[in-house]
Design an enzyme around this catalytic site. Structure first.
Site, PDB file in Angstrom:
ATOM      1  N   TYR A   1      37.168  36.535  48.119  1.00 53.44           N
ATOM      2  CA  TYR A   1      37.292  35.174  48.643  1.00 53.44           C
ATOM      3  C   TYR A   1      36.800  35.160  50.090  1.00 53.44           C
ATOM      4  O   TYR A   1      37.210  36.013  50.883  1.00 53.44           O
ATOM      5  CB  TYR A   1      38.763  34.744  48.694  1.00 53.44           C
ATOM      6  CG  TYR A   1      39.461  34.580  47.395  1.00 53.44           C
ATOM      7  CD1 TYR A   1      39.794  33.307  46.945  1.00 53.44           C
ATOM      8  CD2 TYR A   1      39.854  35.672  46.634  1.00 53.44           C
ATOM      9  CE1 TYR A   1      40.485  33.139  45.757  1.00 53.44           C
ATOM     10  CE2 TYR A   1      40.539  35.506  45.443  1.00 53.44           C
ATOM     11  CZ  TYR A   1      40.849  34.240  45.014  1.00 53.44           C
ATOM     12  OH  TYR A   1      41.537  34.075  43.842  1.00 53.44           O
TER      13      TYR A   1
ATOM     14  N   ASP B   1      53.208  32.223  38.986  1.00 55.22           N
ATOM     15  CA  ASP B   1      52.175  31.420  38.332  1.00 55.22           C
ATOM     16  C   ASP B   1      52.656  30.863  36.995  1.00 55.22           C
ATOM     17  O   ASP B   1      52.310  29.746  36.627  1.00 55.22           O
ATOM     18  CB  ASP B   1      50.901  32.239  38.125  1.00 55.22           C
ATOM     19  CG  ASP B   1      50.169  32.523  39.432  1.00 55.22           C
ATOM     20  OD1 ASP B   1      50.586  32.010  40.497  1.00 55.22           O
ATOM     21  OD2 ASP B   1      49.176  33.267  39.388  1.00 55.22           O
TER      22      ASP B   1
ATOM     23  N   ARG C   1      14.268  50.453  44.042  1.00 60.46           N
ATOM     24  CA  ARG C   1      15.574  50.898  44.549  1.00 60.46           C
ATOM     25  C   ARG C   1      16.726  50.079  44.006  1.00 60.46           C
ATOM     26  O   ARG C   1      17.875  50.499  44.034  1.00 60.46           O
ATOM     27  CB  ARG C   1      15.605  50.801  46.079  1.00 60.46           C
ATOM     28  CG  ARG C   1      14.573  51.667  46.772  1.00 60.46           C
ATOM     29  CD  ARG C   1      14.479  51.320  48.233  1.00 60.46           C
ATOM     30  NE  ARG C   1      13.968  49.950  48.357  1.00 60.46           N
ATOM     31  CZ  ARG C   1      13.915  49.270  49.494  1.00 60.46           C
ATOM     32  NH1 ARG C   1      14.345  49.815  50.612  1.00 60.46           N
ATOM     33  NH2 ARG C   1      13.431  48.046  49.531  1.00 60.46           N
TER      34      ARG C   1
ATOM     35  N   GLN D   1      37.999  34.024  57.170  1.00 63.98           N
ATOM     36  CA  GLN D   1      38.838  35.062  56.575  1.00 63.98           C
ATOM     37  C   GLN D   1      38.219  35.477  55.249  1.00 63.98           C
ATOM     38  O   GLN D   1      37.664  34.650  54.536  1.00 63.98           O
ATOM     39  CB  GLN D   1      40.236  34.480  56.364  1.00 63.98           C
ATOM     40  CG  GLN D   1      41.230  35.393  55.732  1.00 63.98           C
ATOM     41  CD  GLN D   1      42.596  34.709  55.631  1.00 63.98           C
ATOM     42  OE1 GLN D   1      43.083  34.123  56.580  1.00 63.98           O
ATOM     43  NE2 GLN D   1      43.205  34.789  54.472  1.00 63.98           N
TER      44      GLN D   1
ATOM     45  N   ARG E   1      45.320  34.497  37.350  1.00 65.82           N
ATOM     46  CA  ARG E   1      45.849  34.117  38.665  1.00 65.82           C
ATOM     47  C   ARG E   1      45.505  32.652  38.866  1.00 65.82           C
ATOM     48  O   ARG E   1      44.363  32.261  38.767  1.00 65.82           O
ATOM     49  CB  ARG E   1      45.245  34.972  39.772  1.00 65.82           C
ATOM     50  CG  ARG E   1      45.632  36.438  39.682  1.00 65.82           C
ATOM     51  CD  ARG E   1      45.083  37.192  40.876  1.00 65.82           C
ATOM     52  NE  ARG E   1      45.262  38.610  40.755  1.00 65.82           N
ATOM     53  CZ  ARG E   1      46.059  39.347  41.522  1.00 65.82           C
ATOM     54  NH1 ARG E   1      46.782  38.770  42.469  1.00 65.82           N
ATOM     55  NH2 ARG E   1      46.141  40.655  41.357  1.00 65.82           N
TER      56      ARG E   1
ATOM     57  N   HIS F   1      46.018  27.853  42.095  1.00 69.05           N
ATOM     58  CA  HIS F   1      46.523  27.851  43.459  1.00 69.05           C
ATOM     59  C   HIS F   1      45.744  26.923  44.377  1.00 69.05           C
ATOM     60  O   HIS F   1      44.549  26.711  44.197  1.00 69.05           O
ATOM     61  CB  HIS F   1      46.414  29.258  44.068  1.00 69.05           C
ATOM     62  CG  HIS F   1      47.073  30.315  43.265  1.00 69.05           C
ATOM     63  ND1 HIS F   1      46.576  31.596  43.180  1.00 69.05           N
ATOM     64  CD2 HIS F   1      48.195  30.318  42.512  1.00 69.05           C
ATOM     65  CE1 HIS F   1      47.367  32.333  42.417  1.00 69.05           C
ATOM     66  NE2 HIS F   1      48.349  31.574  41.998  1.00 69.05           N
TER      67      HIS F   1
ATOM     68  N   HIS G   1      42.391  26.476  42.393  1.00 65.73           N
ATOM     69  CA  HIS G   1      41.539  27.552  41.895  1.00 65.73           C
ATOM     70  C   HIS G   1      42.357  28.554  41.095  1.00 65.73           C
ATOM     71  O   HIS G   1      43.509  28.835  41.412  1.00 65.73           O
ATOM     72  CB  HIS G   1      40.877  28.279  43.079  1.00 65.73           C
ATOM     73  CG  HIS G   1      40.142  29.503  42.668  1.00 65.73           C
ATOM     74  ND1 HIS G   1      40.640  30.764  42.879  1.00 65.73           N
ATOM     75  CD2 HIS G   1      38.952  29.651  42.040  1.00 65.73           C
ATOM     76  CE1 HIS G   1      39.773  31.648  42.397  1.00 65.73           C
ATOM     77  NE2 HIS G   1      38.743  30.990  41.884  1.00 65.73           N
TER      78      HIS G   1
ATOM     79  N   LYS H   1      36.971  27.518  49.847  1.00 66.62           N
ATOM     80  CA  LYS H   1      36.726  28.940  49.620  1.00 66.62           C
ATOM     81  C   LYS H   1      35.453  29.151  48.831  1.00 66.62           C
ATOM     82  O   LYS H   1      35.075  28.316  48.002  1.00 66.62           O
ATOM     83  CB  LYS H   1      37.914  29.606  48.947  1.00 66.62           C
ATOM     84  CG  LYS H   1      38.315  28.987  47.621  1.00 66.62           C
ATOM     85  CD  LYS H   1      39.626  29.514  47.073  1.00 66.62           C
ATOM     86  CE  LYS H   1      40.825  29.064  47.778  1.00 66.62           C
ATOM     87  NZ  LYS H   1      41.367  27.765  47.527  1.00 66.62           N
TER      88      LYS H   1
ATOM     89  N   ASP I   1      51.554  27.320  50.422  1.00 66.27           N
ATOM     90  CA  ASP I   1      51.100  27.714  49.091  1.00 66.27           C
ATOM     91  C   ASP I   1      51.609  26.702  48.077  1.00 66.27           C
ATOM     92  O   ASP I   1      52.752  26.259  48.165  1.00 66.27           O
ATOM     93  CB  ASP I   1      51.680  29.073  48.686  1.00 66.27           C
ATOM     94  CG  ASP I   1      51.379  30.172  49.662  1.00 66.27           C
ATOM     95  OD1 ASP I   1      51.589  29.970  50.856  1.00 66.27           O
ATOM     96  OD2 ASP I   1      50.952  31.237  49.221  1.00 66.27           O
TER      97      ASP I   1
END
Length: 176
Positions: free
Chosen positions: A132, A168, A23, A46, A59, A62, A119, A72, A143
């Site tokens: 995440y 960024d 499968r 989260q 990206r 951060h 990251h 994370k 941030d």
């Protein structure tokens, strides 16, 4: 799950151990007891999704500032990405060093990134989804980021970005 430390303390590569049959396969992606037993306690509160339409989307880099710093677990569920963790912990022996892994839907690998480590990622395919799992609730105003191309870090990206947000692209160079 298999846990493999990287060159950065606390950054861990997490590989699935799929059970396969005709499968397809079934694999555990997260289990708090397994993380704890491996020495990496992590309890996400989260989950977030970053959908990236174009290959070459960058990206990062951060992070969230204390007292709302985040750990994370990052995984690609569609496509491929060059995923980077950058140690910004001033008391760390690997301060200003980075590690990277290719995360893809095919390899099922994830990176566990502790707080104090920035990251970022560069998509290697169009329509790449990055999921995440985060151990803190997001707190606006905490941030932060550093330049993806800062010579202080010399991150060896596999290619130059084709898409990057103005935020960024405008991060300052690291001055510590």
């Amino acid at each position: 799950m298999r846990f493999s430390p990287t060159a950065i303390a606390g950054v861990v590569s997490v590989d699935i151990e799929p059970a396969s049959d005709e499968r397809g396969f079934f694999a555990r992606l997260y289990c708090p007891q397994e993380f704890e037993a491996a020495g990496y306690p992590f309890a996400p509160v989260q989950s977030s999704l970053s959908h990236n339409t174009r290959a070459g989307t960058l990206r990062g880099m951060h992070y969230q500032t204390p007292p709302h710093a985040e750990a994370k677990l990052v995984r690609v569920t569609r496509g491929r990405a060059f995923d980077v963790a950058l140690d910004l912990r001033e008391d760390s022996p690997t301060h200003r060093r980075w590690t990277a892994a290719e995360l893809s839907a095919d390899n099922g690998r994830a990176l566990l990134i502790p707080n104090g480590v920035a990251h970022g990622f560069l998509t290697l395919e169009a329509d790449t989804d990055v999921v995440y799992q985060i151990d803190q609730m997001y707190q606006p105003g905490h941030d932060a980021g550093v330049r993806w191309d800062d010579p202080a870090f010399a991150i060896a990206w596999p290619q130059s970005p084709r898409v990057i947000s103005p935020r960024d692209a405008a991060y300052a160079s690291y001055d510590r």
